[in-house]
Scaffold this motif. Structure first.
Motif, PDB file in Angstrom:
ATOM      1  N   ASN A 128       0.979  -1.034   0.346  1.00  0.00           N
ATOM      2  CA  ASN A 128      -0.595  -0.060   0.150  1.00  0.00           C
ATOM      3  C   ASN A 128       1.273   1.064  -0.137  1.00  0.00           C
ATOM      4  OD1 ASN A 128      -2.066   1.945   0.375  1.00  0.00           O
ATOM      5  ND2 ASN A 128      -2.294   1.749   2.571  1.00  0.00           N
ATOM      6  N   GLY A 129       1.062   2.168  -1.076  1.00  0.00           N
ATOM      7  CA  GLY A 129       1.820   3.058  -1.367  1.00  0.00           C
ATOM      8  C   GLY A 129       0.931   4.441  -0.942  1.00  0.00           C
ATOM      9  N   GLN A 130       0.244   3.818  -0.111  1.00  0.00           N
ATOM     10  CA  GLN A 130      -0.782   5.077   0.589  1.00  0.00           C
ATOM     11  C   GLN A 130      -0.556   5.399   1.101  1.00  0.00           C
ATOM     12  OE1 GLN A 130      -1.878   7.658  -1.936  1.00  0.00           O
ATOM     13  NE2 GLN A 130      -0.595   6.362  -3.864  1.00  0.00           N
ATOM     14  N   ASN A 131       0.847   4.565   2.535  1.00  0.00           N
ATOM     15  CA  ASN A 131       0.210   3.977   3.864  1.00  0.00           C
ATOM     16  C   ASN A 131       1.570   5.741   4.171  1.00  0.00           C
ATOM     17  OD1 ASN A 131       1.259   3.946   6.638  1.00  0.00           O
ATOM     18  ND2 ASN A 131       0.597   1.927   5.895  1.00  0.00           N
ATOM     19  N   SER A 132       0.989   6.834   4.328  1.00  0.00           N
ATOM     20  CA  SER A 132       2.118   7.881   4.621  1.00  0.00           C
ATOM     21  C   SER A 132       3.021   7.534   5.801  1.00  0.00           C
ATOM     22  CB  SER A 132       1.337   9.195   5.305  1.00  0.00           C
ATOM     23  OG  SER A 132       0.232   8.677   6.048  1.00  0.00           O
ATOM     24  N   ALA A 133       2.051   7.317   7.135  1.00  0.00           N
ATOM     25  CA  ALA A 133       2.676   6.621   8.273  1.00  0.00           C
ATOM     26  C   ALA A 133       3.844   5.885   8.017  1.00  0.00           C
ATOM     27  CB  ALA A 133       2.146   5.684   9.170  1.00  0.00           C
ATOM     28  N   ALA A 134       3.751   4.678   7.228  1.00  0.00           N
ATOM     29  CA  ALA A 134       4.582   3.671   6.999  1.00  0.00           C
ATOM     30  C   ALA A 134       6.027   4.373   6.031  1.00  0.00           C
ATOM     31  CB  ALA A 134       4.469   3.173   5.890  1.00  0.00           C
ATOM     32  N   HIS A 135       5.147   5.379   5.442  1.00  0.00           N
ATOM     33  CA  HIS A 135       6.387   5.905   4.412  1.00  0.00           C
ATOM     34  C   HIS A 135       7.337   6.939   5.641  1.00  0.00           C
ATOM     35  CE1 HIS A 135       6.224   5.385   0.968  1.00  0.00           C
ATOM     36  NE2 HIS A 135       4.788   5.739   0.229  1.00  0.00           N
ATOM     37  N   ARG A 136       6.902   7.843   6.846  1.00  0.00           N
ATOM     38  CA  ARG A 136       7.266   8.647   7.586  1.00  0.00           C
ATOM     39  C   ARG A 136       8.358   7.546   8.520  1.00  0.00           C
ATOM     40  NH1 ARG A 136       2.977   9.068  11.337  1.00  0.00           N
ATOM     41  NH2 ARG A 136       3.211   7.089  12.250  1.00  0.00           N
ATOM     42  N   ASP A 137       7.777   6.378   9.298  1.00  0.00           N
ATOM     43  CA  ASP A 137       8.505   5.660  10.173  1.00  0.00           C
ATOM     44  C   ASP A 137       9.492   4.993   9.217  1.00  0.00           C
ATOM     45  OD1 ASP A 137       6.595   6.353  11.582  1.00  0.00           O
ATOM     46  OD2 ASP A 137       5.718   4.267  11.636  1.00  0.00           O
ATOM     47  N   LEU A 138       9.638   4.590   8.206  1.00  0.00           N
ATOM     48  CA  LEU A 138      10.626   4.299   7.159  1.00  0.00           C
ATOM     49  C   LEU A 138      11.957   4.716   6.686  1.00  0.00           C
ATOM     50  CD1 LEU A 138      11.990   2.231   5.515  1.00  0.00           C
ATOM     51  CD2 LEU A 138      10.596   2.809   3.729  1.00  0.00           C
TER      52      LEU A 138
END
Length: 273
Positions: A150-160
């Protein structure tokens, strides 16, 4: 914990999404609604004890009410009845985290991922828990898998992005935080992390701009004020730096670093007069 830089931010995006705050205070009518919900789910379970959705619903109601043992019991019942429901695994993990049992939460989420390997939320939550267990590389892999699903998961991008920064991959951190902010421009934590990255890259203006937005959205982030104070000093803005350092000390009186920074800023500022 992820690290001082990752874990210090304003109640932590990580902790905020991992669990409901144990200090959360419900308005009277909200508490009444939760109690009514619990009663309804209990009645439904008495009529049909083998309904996984009802068990999950009662577990969620217990979690909101703070009855962690009750929540854990109901989520486990729900999983026994339907072992491929990602929400039940995530709910159970949340309850376990609130009890401080990250190892059990880790086991729960890993079991959930085995049953639902394509569920992005399970991978993201597992990444967060692994992170709290100081398993950085496995956590990074889980965040990447969550984004793949899910490329739209902003929190995953943030934490990564935050974790890549801890691995000294500043370009990678910038790239992920930019993606997070494209998806959610009002994410105060992403703004804080990207400001760290900009500061490390020597771009003080962008760092200051991101921090200003961060403290507007999250005025209780003492670390953001402390970092902003340092950037103001580097730009020769001593008055603004002192104000930010004082705010950092006010928000976190136990932060010796903030107190030392304030004293040094005042000393430097006095020599400029």
């Amino acid at each position: 914990m992820l690290s001082k830089r990752f874990a210090s931010t304003a109640g932590l995006a990580l902790a905020a999404t991992l669990l409901l705050s144990s200090s959360q205070v419900f308005a009277a009518n909200d508490q009444e609604d939760i109690n009514s919900m619990i009663t309804r789910f209990k009645t439904a379970i008495e009529a049909n004890p083998n309904n996984a959705k009802t068990r999950k619903g009662l577990g969620s109601a217990y979690l909101m009410s703070g009855n962690l043992d009750g929540a854990i019991e109901q989520y486990k019942h729900a999983i026994k009845l339907q072992n491929d429901d990602a929400e039940s695994y995530i709910g159970l993990a949340r309850a376990q985290i609130r009890k401080g049992d990250y190892k059990e939460a880790n086991n729960t989420l890993k079991s959930g991922v085995k049953m639902q390997p394509n569920d992005a939320d399970l991978h993201y939550k597992l990444g967060q828990v692994l992170n709290r267990l100081n398993q950085e590389d496995p956590a990074i892999n889980e965040f990447k898998q969550a984004i793949k699903l899910n490329g739209q998961n902003s929190a995953a991008h943030r934490d990564l992005g935050a974790m890549l920064g801890l691995k000294n991959d500043i370009d990678g951190e910038l790239a992920e935080e930019k993606k997070a902010l494209d998806l959610n421009p009002d994410d105060a934590n992403a703004l804080y992390y990207i400001s760290n990255a900009y500061a490390l890259k020597g771009d003080r203006d962008k760092a200051a701009e991101s921090l200003q937005k961060c403290v507007q959205l999250d005025p209780k982030n003492s670390d953001a004020f402390k970092l902003l104070a340092g950037i103001h000093v580097s730009n020769g803005k001593y008055h603004e730096a002192i104000k930010c350092a004082e705010e950092a000390c006010k928000l976190n009186p136990d932060d010796k670093g903030a107190k030392e920074a304030l004293a040094k800023i005042k000393e430097v500022a006095s020599k400029q007069k």
